[in-house]
Motif scaffolding. Structure first.
Motif, short mmCIF file in Angstrom:
data_model
loop_
_atom_site.label_atom_id
_atom_site.label_comp_id
_atom_site.label_asym_id
_atom_site.label_seq_id
_atom_site.Cartn_x
_atom_site.Cartn_y
_atom_site.Cartn_z
N CYS A 15 -0.56 5.10 -1.48
CA CYS A 15 -0.42 4.52 -2.75
C CYS A 15 -1.29 3.41 -2.95
N SER A 18 0.19 -2.06 -5.36
CA SER A 18 0.78 -2.10 -6.64
C SER A 18 2.06 -2.77 -6.64
N GLU A 21 7.64 -1.22 -7.52
CA GLU A 21 8.27 -0.06 -8.06
C GLU A 21 7.35 1.01 -8.31
N ASN A 22 6.08 1.03 -8.24
CA ASN A 22 4.97 1.74 -8.19
C ASN A 22 4.69 2.50 -6.91
N LEU A 27 4.66 8.78 -6.95
CA LEU A 27 3.34 8.42 -7.56
C LEU A 27 2.39 8.12 -6.27
N TRP A 59 -0.20 9.20 -12.41
CA TRP A 59 -0.29 7.93 -12.88
C TRP A 59 -0.53 7.70 -14.44
N ASN A 62 2.80 7.94 -15.93
CA ASN A 62 3.48 6.60 -15.48
C ASN A 62 2.91 5.55 -16.23
N ASP A 63 1.71 5.41 -16.64
CA ASP A 63 1.14 4.31 -17.16
C ASP A 63 0.21 4.42 -18.38
#
Length: 118
Positions: A15, A18, A21-22, A27, A59, A62-63
């Protein structure tokens, strides 16, 4: 976060550093492997363009306000764009091939960490 969670999709879960939670398998990038050497202390995942495109797609979902662009294979490199800047991109060199013949790219330069096994 530390060394090597197997993602169940065939690789190693990494990952971007970040918010906690990410930093989840949902993710994570499904890297083919992670190089033993570090880049400024960060993990150096090696992945296919397909894995990077899938990572960026998840991603963006998610964002949606983020700057996640596209991943394109150009002249032996993987080029990752940003959605907020037409002139900015990151370029990652091809470093080999997966067993299926897909190009593998060294994604050094982003701040990657390996997830713990569940």
């Amino acid at each position: 976060m530390s060394l090597g969670a197997d993602m169940g999709r065939g690789g190693v879960a990494v990952c971007l550093d970040s918010a906690e939670e990410n930093m989840t398998a949902e993710l994570a990038l499904d890297a083919d492997h992670v190089m033993a050497e570090r880049w400024n202390g960060w993990a150096r995942p090696v992945a296919t363009s397909r894995a990077v495109r899938d990572f960026l797609h998840r991603w963006r979902a998610n964002d949606p306000n983020g700057v996640w662009g596209e991943a394109l294979e150009v002249d032996g490199a993987l080029v990752c764009t940003r959605s907020d800047d037409d002139d900015y991109y990151d370029s990652f060199p091809m470093v080999g091939r997966a067993p299926d013949g897909s190009a593998l790219y060294d994604l050094s330069g982003w701040v990657w960490v390996e997830l713990d096994a569940p």
